[in-house]
Scaffold this motif. Structure first.
Motif, PDB file in Angstrom:
ATOM      1  N   GLU A  15     -16.384   1.971   6.576  1.00  0.00           N
ATOM      2  CA  GLU A  15     -15.954   3.445   6.828  1.00  0.00           C
ATOM      3  C   GLU A  15     -15.043   4.084   5.649  1.00  0.00           C
ATOM      4  O   GLU A  15     -15.008   5.040   4.986  1.00  0.00           O
ATOM      5  CB  GLU A  15     -15.251   3.640   8.199  1.00  0.00           C
ATOM      6  CG  GLU A  15     -16.290   3.387   9.267  1.00  0.00           C
ATOM      7  CD  GLU A  15     -15.545   3.453  10.681  1.00  0.00           C
ATOM      8  OE1 GLU A  15     -16.282   3.749  11.623  1.00  0.00           O
ATOM      9  OE2 GLU A  15     -14.400   3.165  10.705  1.00  0.00           O
ATOM     10  N   VAL A  16     -14.152   2.965   5.268  1.00  0.00           N
ATOM     11  CA  VAL A  16     -12.995   3.398   4.316  1.00  0.00           C
ATOM     12  C   VAL A  16     -14.018   3.547   2.878  1.00  0.00           C
ATOM     13  O   VAL A  16     -13.692   4.287   2.196  1.00  0.00           O
ATOM     14  CB  VAL A  16     -12.124   2.137   4.166  1.00  0.00           C
ATOM     15  CG1 VAL A  16     -10.994   2.366   2.852  1.00  0.00           C
ATOM     16  CG2 VAL A  16     -11.363   2.039   5.425  1.00  0.00           C
ATOM     17  N   TYR A  62       0.844  -1.130  -0.099  1.00  0.00           N
ATOM     18  CA  TYR A  62      -0.145   0.136  -0.068  1.00  0.00           C
ATOM     19  C   TYR A  62       0.895   1.291   0.036  1.00  0.00           C
ATOM     20  O   TYR A  62       0.582   2.375  -0.601  1.00  0.00           O
ATOM     21  CB  TYR A  62      -0.853   0.177   1.340  1.00  0.00           C
ATOM     22  CG  TYR A  62      -1.769  -1.225   1.286  1.00  0.00           C
ATOM     23  CD1 TYR A  62      -2.883  -1.418   0.342  1.00  0.00           C
ATOM     24  CD2 TYR A  62      -1.727  -2.343   2.113  1.00  0.00           C
ATOM     25  CE1 TYR A  62      -3.537  -2.731   0.302  1.00  0.00           C
ATOM     26  CE2 TYR A  62      -2.115  -3.429   2.218  1.00  0.00           C
ATOM     27  CZ  TYR A  62      -3.383  -3.722   1.270  1.00  0.00           C
ATOM     28  OH  TYR A  62      -4.333  -4.694   1.258  1.00  0.00           O
ATOM     29  N   LEU A  63       1.919   1.390   0.789  1.00  0.00           N
ATOM     30  CA  LEU A  63       3.045   2.363   0.382  1.00  0.00           C
ATOM     31  C   LEU A  63       3.543   2.523  -1.029  1.00  0.00           C
ATOM     32  O   LEU A  63       3.504   3.748  -1.298  1.00  0.00           O
ATOM     33  CB  LEU A  63       4.096   2.154   1.454  1.00  0.00           C
ATOM     34  CG  LEU A  63       3.927   2.143   3.088  1.00  0.00           C
ATOM     35  CD1 LEU A  63       4.981   2.145   3.856  1.00  0.00           C
ATOM     36  CD2 LEU A  63       3.123   3.711   3.389  1.00  0.00           C
ATOM     37  N   THR A  79      -8.256   7.268  -0.061  1.00  0.00           N
ATOM     38  CA  THR A  79      -8.788   5.987   0.299  1.00  0.00           C
ATOM     39  C   THR A  79      -7.666   5.200   1.217  1.00  0.00           C
ATOM     40  O   THR A  79      -7.818   5.020   2.576  1.00  0.00           O
ATOM     41  CB  THR A  79      -9.205   5.027  -0.761  1.00  0.00           C
ATOM     42  OG1 THR A  79     -10.165   5.510  -1.304  1.00  0.00           O
ATOM     43  CG2 THR A  79      -9.704   3.536   0.059  1.00  0.00           C
ATOM     44  N   LEU A  80      -6.408   5.211   0.666  1.00  0.00           N
ATOM     45  CA  LEU A  80      -5.358   4.631   1.707  1.00  0.00           C
ATOM     46  C   LEU A  80      -4.732   5.445   2.413  1.00  0.00           C
ATOM     47  O   LEU A  80      -4.370   5.122   3.464  1.00  0.00           O
ATOM     48  CB  LEU A  80      -4.401   4.253   0.450  1.00  0.00           C
ATOM     49  CG  LEU A  80      -4.351   3.369  -0.784  1.00  0.00           C
ATOM     50  CD1 LEU A  80      -3.321   3.098  -1.562  1.00  0.00           C
ATOM     51  CD2 LEU A  80      -4.992   1.957  -0.201  1.00  0.00           C
ATOM     52  N   LYS A 129       1.914   0.881  10.381  1.00  0.00           N
ATOM     53  CA  LYS A 129       0.668   1.155  10.319  1.00  0.00           C
ATOM     54  C   LYS A 129      -0.449   0.060   9.840  1.00  0.00           C
ATOM     55  O   LYS A 129      -1.464  -0.196  10.368  1.00  0.00           O
ATOM     56  CB  LYS A 129       0.174   2.366  10.039  1.00  0.00           C
ATOM     57  CG  LYS A 129       0.930   3.622  10.816  1.00  0.00           C
ATOM     58  CD  LYS A 129       0.634   5.071  10.458  1.00  0.00           C
ATOM     59  CE  LYS A 129       1.376   6.033  11.529  1.00  0.00           C
ATOM     60  NZ  LYS A 129       0.831   7.420  11.170  1.00  0.00           N
ATOM     61  N   GLY A 130       0.137  -0.258   8.489  1.00  0.00           N
ATOM     62  CA  GLY A 130      -0.625  -1.106   7.729  1.00  0.00           C
ATOM     63  C   GLY A 130      -2.031  -0.429   7.257  1.00  0.00           C
ATOM     64  O   GLY A 130      -1.803   0.693   7.188  1.00  0.00           O
ATOM     65  N   ILE A 131      -2.880  -1.161   6.934  1.00  0.00           N
ATOM     66  CA  ILE A 131      -4.040  -0.471   6.499  1.00  0.00           C
ATOM     67  C   ILE A 131      -5.233  -1.194   7.512  1.00  0.00           C
ATOM     68  O   ILE A 131      -5.202  -2.423   7.541  1.00  0.00           O
ATOM     69  CB  ILE A 131      -4.476  -0.963   5.012  1.00  0.00           C
ATOM     70  CG1 ILE A 131      -3.484   0.058   4.223  1.00  0.00           C
ATOM     71  CG2 ILE A 131      -5.825  -0.443   4.526  1.00  0.00           C
ATOM     72  CD1 ILE A 131      -3.710   0.135   2.686  1.00  0.00           C
TER      73      ILE A 131
END
Length: 294
Positions: A151-152, A116-117, A137-138, A292-294
């Motif tokens: 929520e996302v 995701y990064l 979003t990310l 942190k992740g997602i």
């Protein structure tokens, strides 16, 4: 020996006659030399006549515009604005500026890898509507690792609606030009008719020419407003249809990416011990070691 001399004399006479015939110009030679010059002069003369007619038409058009009165100045500004907007929309409202196959392929691969990064870095480099939606979003998901997928998705839908409204709002300026130009022309018509009736009220011997000038001013202003408003509205309809197609493509692309993210959320929830409910938090870490992740 006398016959030999006669033969030599006859040959000399014949040779001299042939040499004179070669040196003397033939009667048709001047005409043949002048023919290319005449053929070259004809295109040049035709081109000069065409240029002269073009200049005369340009002068006549300028004189007609001057007779339209003061409203022709805002008309010229509206016409210039219309041309600029048409060129700008033709260059910016394209498939590659909204959704591109290059970004979609990269986003698909990175989401499947849970990188995701890396996807955020790609979104920062690209200037597309789908890239901006994906970034929002990310960004929300990484900053709120405990947020549920619903929520996302709400964040994604909100940003998608904002991007769609930006596209629709952008082309409304062309519709505004198409609506204002006829009104300015109508204003010129009214002022021209007022001038005509004012001259008619002051009845003099030359009142006929004065009234004609006012009516001409009114009609020229009306024609100018319509000549700007009609093309502006036509191009607005064309770009509006193109924007609707782009918005549909944007919605389809975002639905695809959200489906991939939903699959990642489900995989993360199934790997979490003791979780049997719906997948709310996303994956805890990306493959690049995001804390942190997602």
């Amino acid at each position: 020996m006398r016959p030999i001399f006669q033969i030599l004399l006859l040959l000399a006479i014949l040779a001299g006659g042939s040499l004179a015939a070669q040196q003397a110009p033939s009667p048709g030679a001047p005409a043949a030399a002048e023919a290319p010059q005449a053929s070259q002069a004809r295109p040049t003369l035709a081109k000069e006549l065409a240029n002269q007619m073009t200049r005369e038409k340009a002068v006549q058009f300028i004189e007609i515009v001057k007779k339209g009165g003061w409203v022709m100045y805002p008309m010229a500004a509206l016409s210039f604005t219309m041309v600029l907007l048409i060129i700008y929309y033709a260059l910016t409202i394209r498939q590659g500026n909204i959704v591109s196959d290059k970004f979609m392929n990269a986003a698909d691969a990175l989401i499947r890898k849970q990188d995701y990064l890396g996807l955020i870095a790609v979104c920062n480099r690209e200037n597309e509507a789908i890239a901006r939606i994906t970034y929002k979003t990310l960004d929300f998901a990484t900053k709120n690792p405990t947020a549920s997928f619903d929520e996302v998705r709400e964040v994604t839908e909100a940003e998608g609606s904002r991007q769609a409204s930006i596209l629709n709002q952008r082309i409304t300026y062309l519709a505004d030009v198409g609506s204002v130009a006829p009104l300015v022309g109508l204003l010129g018509t009214v002022t021209g008719m007022i001038r005509s009736f004012h001259d008619l009220s002051a009845a003099t011997g030359a009142v006929q020419s004065q009234v004609g000038a006012g009516v001409s001013e009114a009609l020229i202003a009306t024609a100018g407003g319509l000549s700007i408003g009609i093309p502006a509205l036509i191009f607005h309809s064309i770009f509006r249809g193109r924007v609707q197609i782009m918005i549909s493509e944007l919605e389809a692309a975002m639905t695809h990416l959200m489906a991939l993210l939903a699959a990642q959320y489900k995989r993360a929830s199934y790997r979490t011990p003791g979780r049997t409910d719906s997948p709310e938090p996303g994956p805890k870490a990306s493959r690049r070691g995001d804390p942190k992740g997602i």
